[in-house]
Design an enzyme around this catalytic site. Structure first.
Site, short mmCIF file in Angstrom:
data_model
loop_
_atom_site.label_atom_id
_atom_site.label_comp_id
_atom_site.label_asym_id
_atom_site.label_seq_id
_atom_site.Cartn_x
_atom_site.Cartn_y
_atom_site.Cartn_z
N ASP A 175 0.91 -1.15 0.00
CA ASP A 175 0.00 0.00 0.00
C ASP A 175 0.94 1.19 0.00
O ASP A 175 1.58 1.49 1.01
CB ASP A 175 -0.88 0.00 1.25
CG ASP A 175 -1.90 1.11 1.19
OD1 ASP A 175 -1.52 2.26 0.86
OD2 ASP A 175 -3.09 0.87 1.44
N HIS A 176 1.08 1.86 -1.14
CA HIS A 176 2.18 2.82 -1.24
C HIS A 176 2.02 4.00 -0.28
O HIS A 176 2.97 4.70 0.01
CB HIS A 176 2.40 3.28 -2.69
CG HIS A 176 1.44 4.31 -3.19
ND1 HIS A 176 0.20 4.02 -3.67
CD2 HIS A 176 1.55 5.66 -3.28
CE1 HIS A 176 -0.41 5.14 -4.04
NE2 HIS A 176 0.38 6.14 -3.81
N HIS A 238 -5.69 2.91 1.03
CA HIS A 238 -4.80 3.99 1.48
C HIS A 238 -5.36 4.73 2.70
O HIS A 238 -4.67 4.95 3.69
CB HIS A 238 -4.57 5.00 0.37
CG HIS A 238 -4.07 4.41 -0.91
ND1 HIS A 238 -3.21 3.35 -0.95
CD2 HIS A 238 -4.30 4.74 -2.21
CE1 HIS A 238 -2.93 3.04 -2.22
NE2 HIS A 238 -3.59 3.87 -3.00
C1 BG6 Z 1 -3.48 4.93 -6.51
C2 BG6 Z 1 -4.82 5.09 -7.15
O1 BG6 Z 1 -3.44 3.80 -5.70
O2 BG6 Z 1 -3.21 6.09 -5.72
C3 BG6 Z 1 -4.88 6.34 -8.00
O3 BG6 Z 1 -5.11 3.96 -7.96
C4 BG6 Z 1 -4.48 7.54 -7.18
O4 BG6 Z 1 -6.17 6.54 -8.56
C5 BG6 Z 1 -3.16 7.29 -6.46
O5 BG6 Z 1 -4.35 8.64 -8.06
C6 BG6 Z 1 -2.86 8.41 -5.50
O6 BG6 Z 1 -1.56 8.25 -5.01
P1 BG6 Z 1 -0.70 9.52 -4.57
O7 BG6 Z 1 0.55 8.92 -4.03
O8 BG6 Z 1 -0.51 10.35 -5.81
O9 BG6 Z 1 -1.52 10.22 -3.56
#
Ligand code: BG6
Length: 497
Positions: A175-176, A238
């Site tokens: 989960d980044h 997230h």
């Molecule tokens: C991804 C989603 O997991 O996270 C995208 O699939 C979203 O739709 C993105 O734009 C958002 O990540 P960050 O790091 O740009 O907030």
């Protein structure tokens, strides 16, 4: 610094976007900081037939100048693999043993699934059949990209299937958001300072607000997004992880299972939604066409790959409670959406007002907020009341503001950099555990079901460039959401701190 053993990283889906845009650049940054092990190789694997050199050229697009990356690219190799039959994995296994022999790398393997989700259980099964999933001498790890299931049942099924081939402690569900520096800093802010944690409970906190706004739309991913929506794409994973970090009890130690146990406990305490509460407490929206800075912006339904009658939400806001000792009675609010006025992810802790108002009315007393800015402009902001200089005792709100960018000689690592290194070192702290993923699904699934089955629950339109449907404000009875920027569709961008 933990030890990083010599190893090979195998990326399935190596010709895809994530590999080019995120994984290879993250590995290059690790290489530059000398954080990769002495002996290391990446084996890209996907269906396209490519030579090692063709693969190296493909990924160059997202790397700096050629001359700086020559040595790094020597670590990259490629093997075409069909994913539909397990015998296709025999050449992969052979290639791995040749590579590990030639490069003198022990057979420590990380398998990264950056493929379409339909392959998430198939590839592990074939790895297992070919004796690659477990080894007595070497480590074998599996990284699984999101989405982890498309609903509660499929997530449970995927968990069960994976556990047939790999053990839980070999599985790293990415989960980044957990790789973001500022998310980890939440633990440090809370548990390394004497001044916040004593106040971090229902006695002093009036509400908690989490916003993750994106100004971008679906950006060519209409086909995927239309089957997903904001609830599945952002909230179930997230944002629920952010809830876990903000609401957890202090872990016994900073170690994977200790932290993940506390996150699961938070999820176990989430108050489930009664069906008749959903329409009032969960608001979904979809962006409509608009004019931003003189330019026409398409509605969601006009985007490529999106059904012109789509009822997929590009915005969701909800109010919920965590029924435990610490958070009894404290409302939590989450909102996330696409085509909002700005890109910002932040957590706002709203403290209760003072019990007795010496300086004017409750409305003029200081409204203390602690704002944890996850991105961009990572940092922490504390708002508190100060006397306005001069006659009388007027109170004004002022800011104490910390920006990560003020730290000299420090770069905030990208999420994938941190997460890849952690997995290479066998540290799963910032990866989601199977039981937590299922708990998060259990929380959101009734909402998705209600939307699917009850046509009376509206989906509100909101013009692109605004903060979502107007009635999002109705969720919060006392006070309002924090609006870090005004609507773009009105009068241009105006941001306040
Ligand atoms: C991804 C989603 O997991 O996270 C995208 O699939 C979203 O739709 C993105 O734009 C958002 O990540 P960050 O790091 O740009 O907030």
């Amino acid at each position: 610094m933990k030890e990083t053993q010599n190893q090979i990283l195998i990326i399935f889906g190596a010709s895809g976007d994530l590999t080019k845009r995120k994984l290879i650049p993250a590995l290059y940054k690790l290489y530059n900081q000398k954080l990769l092990p002495d002996k290391f190789a990446v084996l890209g694997a996907s269906r396209t037939k490519l030579s090692d050199d063709e693969f190296r050229n493909r990924v160059s697009e997202f790397l700096p100048d050629e001359k700086d990356t020559i040595e790094f690219k020597k670590m990259l190799f490629y093997q075409a693999v069909q994913n539909n039959e397990d015998r296709d994995f025999i050449p992969l296994k052979e290639r791995l043993s040749v590579l590990s022999g030639e490069l003198e790398i022990p057979e420590n393997y990380i398998f990264y699934l950056s493929t379409p989700p339909s392959l998430y259980s198939l590839i592990p099964q074939y790895l297992h059949k070919n004796g690659l999933s477990r080894s007595d001498k070497n480590f074998r790890r599996l990284i699984v990209e999101k989405p982890f299931g498309t609903d509660l049942d499929s997530a449970k099924e995927l968990n069960i299937k994976l556990l047939n081939f790999f053990d839980e402690d070999q599985i790293y569900r990415i989960d980044h958001y957990l790789g973001k520096e500022t998310v980890q800093n939440m633990l440090v802010t809370r548990f390394s300072n004497g001044i916040f944690e004593p106040l971090w409970n229902h006695n002093y906190i009036q509400r908690v607000e989490i916003t993750s706004a994106e100004s971008l739309g679906v950006e060519g991913r209409g086909g995927y997004y239309d089957n997903s929506g904001a609830m599945r794409d952002m909230l179930q994973n997230h944002l629920m992880q952010l809830v876990g970090f903000v609401a957890m009890e202090p872990p016994v130690v900073i170690e994977a299972n200790a932290i993940r146990n506390e996150i699961v406990k938070v999820f176990q305490s989430l108050r489930p939604f009664e069906e008749n509460m959903i329409a009032k407490n969960v608001i979904r929206g979809q962006y409509t066409s608009s004019v931003i800075k003189g330019e026409n912006v398409l509605s969601y339904r006009e985007e490529n790959g999106v059904d012109p009658f789509s009822r997929t939400e590009t915005f969701v806001a909800l109010k919920f409670f965590i029924d435990n000792w610490r958070w009894a009675g404290v409302p939590f609010y989450i909102r996330t959406g696409k085509k909002l006025p700005t890109r910002v992810t932040e957590i706002v802790i709203h403290f209760k007002r003072v019990p007795h108002h010496l300086f004017g009315s409750p409305d003029t007393s200081a409204n203390n907020q602690l704002i944890i800015r996850i991105q961009p402009d990572e940092g922490i902001l504390l708002k508190f009341g100060m006397k306005t200089p001069g006659a009388g005792f007027d109170v004004q709100t002022v800011n104490m503001d910390f920006h990560y960018s003020d730290l000299t000689n420090t770069t905030v690592p990208a999420a994938y950099e941190r997460l890849l290194l952690d997995c290479m070192q066998g540290d799963a702290t910032l990866y989601a555990r199977g039981d937590a993923v299922i708990k998060a699904w259990e929380f959101v699934q009734p909402l998705i079901n209600a939307w699917n089955t009850n046509p009376e629950i509206p989906i509100y339109g909101y013009p692109a460039g605004t903060w979502g449907p107007e009635n999002t404000d109705s969720l919060i009875r006392k006070g309002n959401w924090r609006y870090p920027c005004k609507n773009l569709a009105d009068d241009g961008l105006y941001c306040e701190l």
